[in-house]
Design a protein around this motif. Sequence first.
Motif, PDB file in Angstrom:
ATOM      1  N   ALA A 157     -65.558   2.718  49.765  1.00 27.14           N
ATOM      2  CA  ALA A 157     -64.985   1.772  48.805  1.00 27.14           C
ATOM      3  C   ALA A 157     -65.542   1.999  47.403  1.00 27.14           C
ATOM      4  O   ALA A 157     -64.814   1.914  46.414  1.00 27.14           O
ATOM      5  N   LYS A 158     -66.842   2.327  47.301  1.00 27.75           N
ATOM      6  CA  LYS A 158     -67.433   2.607  45.987  1.00 27.75           C
ATOM      7  C   LYS A 158     -66.785   3.815  45.330  1.00 27.75           C
ATOM      8  O   LYS A 158     -66.690   3.885  44.108  1.00 27.75           O
ATOM      9  N   TYR A 192     -63.881  -3.925  44.286  1.00 25.86           N
ATOM     10  CA  TYR A 192     -64.620  -3.283  45.377  1.00 25.86           C
ATOM     11  C   TYR A 192     -64.428  -4.022  46.698  1.00 25.86           C
ATOM     12  O   TYR A 192     -64.170  -3.408  47.737  1.00 25.86           O
ATOM     13  N   ARG A 228     -61.179  -3.263  48.409  1.00 25.86           N
ATOM     14  CA  ARG A 228     -61.163  -1.936  49.026  1.00 25.86           C
ATOM     15  C   ARG A 228     -61.985  -1.942  50.314  1.00 25.86           C
ATOM     16  O   ARG A 228     -61.568  -1.392  51.332  1.00 25.86           O
ATOM     17  N   GLU A 272     -68.863   1.054  52.876  1.00 21.47           N
ATOM     18  CA  GLU A 272     -69.364   0.697  51.541  1.00 21.47           C
ATOM     19  C   GLU A 272     -69.273   1.882  50.584  1.00 21.47           C
ATOM     20  O   GLU A 272     -68.814   1.742  49.441  1.00 21.47           O
ATOM     21  N   ASN A 310     -69.351  -0.197  34.745  1.00 23.97           N
ATOM     22  CA  ASN A 310     -68.764  -0.911  35.875  1.00 23.97           C
ATOM     23  C   ASN A 310     -67.407  -1.493  35.495  1.00 23.97           C
ATOM     24  O   ASN A 310     -67.210  -1.920  34.355  1.00 23.97           O
TER      25      ASN A 310
END
Length: 178
Positions: free
Chosen positions: A48-49, A24, A27, A45, A100
């Motif tokens: 990127a997520k 993450y 990115r 944010e 995750n």
Amino acid sequence: MEMLLKELSSASKLLTDFKEMYEYENRLKTFTKWPFQENCKCTPENMAKAGFIHCPNVNEPDVAKCFFCLLELEGWEQNDDPWEEHTKRHTCDFLSLPKNFEDLTMEEYYMLEMTRLRTFICRIGRRIINSFEEEVATTRRHLVDYFVSKHQYTPPLPLPLSDDPSTQHSEGSHCQSK
């Protein structure tokens, strides 16, 4: 041919660079000049997520590409939700992870990486094949034009296809997609 070699070289660099984008933070670092920084859904944010990296160019400052499935989107607006925009346009195995990334086993990671590589090779390979076919068609047109103008050559008419299926060749029959 030189253009094809440059594209292959560029693709090779992207392949290795994008491997670092599983993280993450890597990115997120690509969004330093992202036009939407706050008070919107497509913040760096959130982008990127959703698997995106920022790939701006001179004419398009808001181009974002998924490092995994290579979906490229532009024309972002403040209310665009990156996750939603990504999933409604393409099925991406990275977004479909049941947990995750940091919690994946080595086996799960390698299976995911094989999918990424397959996707990358198919997309880039198709683009390179298309470029090569365009180059061949252009060269053929130039050759025909040359022979017509220099030698008063008239290309023959294509032969009619036979009605007998045993004499016809099916183009591409040796390669089938899944």
